[in-house]
Enzyme design. Sequence first.
Site, short mmCIF file in Angstrom:
data_model
loop_
_atom_site.label_atom_id
_atom_site.label_comp_id
_atom_site.label_asym_id
_atom_site.label_seq_id
_atom_site.Cartn_x
_atom_site.Cartn_y
_atom_site.Cartn_z
N ASP A 48 -22.92 -1.80 -46.26
CA ASP A 48 -23.20 -2.63 -47.39
C ASP A 48 -24.53 -2.61 -48.10
OD1 ASP A 48 -20.71 -3.17 -47.38
OD2 ASP A 48 -20.58 -5.51 -47.50
N CYS A 56 -19.74 -2.56 -38.86
CA CYS A 56 -20.13 -3.10 -39.99
C CYS A 56 -19.23 -3.59 -40.94
CB CYS A 56 -21.16 -2.23 -40.89
SG CYS A 56 -22.81 -1.95 -39.65
N ASP A 57 -19.49 -4.78 -41.63
CA ASP A 57 -18.74 -5.28 -42.73
C ASP A 57 -17.32 -5.15 -43.01
OD1 ASP A 57 -20.94 -6.64 -44.11
OD2 ASP A 57 -21.95 -4.56 -43.95
N LYS A 58 -16.68 -4.45 -43.78
CA LYS A 58 -15.21 -4.17 -44.11
C LYS A 58 -14.53 -3.42 -42.92
CE LYS A 58 -16.87 -6.13 -47.41
NZ LYS A 58 -18.28 -5.90 -46.47
N CYS A 61 -26.99 -5.32 -39.01
CA CYS A 61 -28.43 -6.02 -39.38
C CYS A 61 -28.17 -7.49 -38.62
CB CYS A 61 -28.39 -6.28 -40.79
SG CYS A 61 -28.70 -4.76 -41.83
N GLU A 95 -20.77 -7.53 -53.40
CA GLU A 95 -21.45 -8.38 -52.85
C GLU A 95 -23.06 -8.54 -53.71
OE1 GLU A 95 -20.83 -8.50 -48.07
OE2 GLU A 95 -22.76 -7.44 -48.92
N SER A 106 -23.54 -11.24 -49.91
CA SER A 106 -23.85 -10.88 -48.64
C SER A 106 -23.78 -12.08 -47.56
CB SER A 106 -25.03 -10.00 -48.65
OG SER A 106 -25.36 -9.92 -47.60
#
Length: 551
Positions: A78, A119-121, A191, A441, A467
């Site tokens: 992202d 990460c994320d998705k 992150c 985001e 985000s």
Amino acid sequence: MRSELLTKGVKRTPHRALLKALGLNDNEMKRPFVGVVCAASDYVPGHSHLREISRAVKDGIRNAGGVPFEFFTIGVCDGLAMNHQGMRYSLASRELIADSIEVMLIAHPLDAAVFIPNCDKIVPGMIMAAARLDLPSVFVSGGPMYAGNVMGKRVGYSEIYEAIGKHSNGELTDADIKDFEDNACPTCGSCSGMYTANSMNCLTEAIGLSLPGSGTEPAVTSARRRIAKETGEMIMSVLGKNLRPSDILTKKNFENALAVDMAIGASSNTVLHLLAISHEAGVGVTLDDIDRISRNVPQLSKLNPASDVFIEDLNACGGIQSVMKELAKLDLIRVDALTADGSQGDRLKKAKEADGIVIHKADDPIRRDGGIAILKGNLAPNGCVVKQGAVKPEMMCFKGTSKVFDGEQAAVDAVLKDEIVPGDVVVIRYEGPKGGPGMPEMLAPTAAIAGKGLDGEVALVTDGRFSGASRGAAIGHVAPEAAEGGLIAYIHDGDQIEINIPDRRINLLVAEEVIEERKKKTNILKKDLSGYLKRYSNLVTNAAKGAVFNE
């Protein structure tokens, strides 16, 4: 065993021949086959080390008598996709990830699977696939990166975006910006703050699909590799018990995960993903469930971007298990719910006591309700989401004047040009699942607002999302979205918007007859789409339903 579709009987001789072309021998043909679903790639910092994690998982599988088969999924970073066309593909990739795993694990029958996201998705996409296929499954994340050190202060990824706003104000020099560029992201891993990736990895642990420590142990440590190896060994035990995602992804464990979500002040994106996962699991969690739990669960930890505490600090103080142990003292954890390695209660017996600083004691919380709130009103009759744990006290109740933008970039430009002033409500529309499409985001506008020193005087409302690195009075997931004729499509510059987070309200203060006149004169914006985004826009539901596909 599903793998016997490949290994048993004369009719499977062609299949065995192909397996032997891979180098398998007769002894391995008699063992369980385990998929290792890895999201490694060379250009996603959170995933660049996942081949190493995967090797440890495969070693563990072999240690316990299984035969590992690794394959890879796509994964969008992202951060790299932020603030340009690529961000429209981030949320949309979640459904592709789930579908591609379904294809691989059914086309090549395996007995169990270990999933390695970070990460994320990628995390929710993999959990959705596990729920759909219901094979014995265990997860292990790649772990977070360490916090950076810039200008003598520990920082996370979100501070880089805020630095851009300060640079435009003349508060930071070009050399300062270079310091952020060189030192804010010092290692591989997701992150370093309680952003979406770490939030979802923590909730995967809380829901019971990964081992204790998987959500918070830093990416670069030897302990992370040991967790990965233990996960590989654990999947053979899970397979032996025929323990499946449907045994773990129960209403009890969703409520456990939501309790942790509120206690750690996780990303507002978790709402979107938990709704989608529960849909796939057939559990049926709703925004009303999330709001109910939010009202009753105290926030015990406040992490970056809402503070200068990072995931590594949470890990050092006992991590998610210590948070859950404290919540259990308030009877907010269903200790009888199953996990991959026993009950939740079994796990909590081994957890550290809360330190009282990074993880507050149950009788001394940061706030009496959770880090996320669900708001409703005429502007969002189906609901919208705010990470209230990252909102300044003076913004909890706010009435301001709307400045409306049909897209994110125009809003960012307005902030950086000082066209946004105290008392404004920045409205960004046509950025929802359908209208974006892909619900991009919006770290850039929220960080620009914070960088300009306006996060205590300006709110932001959108049918897009934020985000996990965002902070401030940033209210997203407005449903219905503008593209489906939601009220957000009919806001004009100068309208008054009332936000009351404690009372869970958000309203456009415009007379109903005026709104009806606007509806007659307003054309809903239609974007010229092609390829996957066109198909995605046609299939996807709104944020209140988790942005899943229509069935």
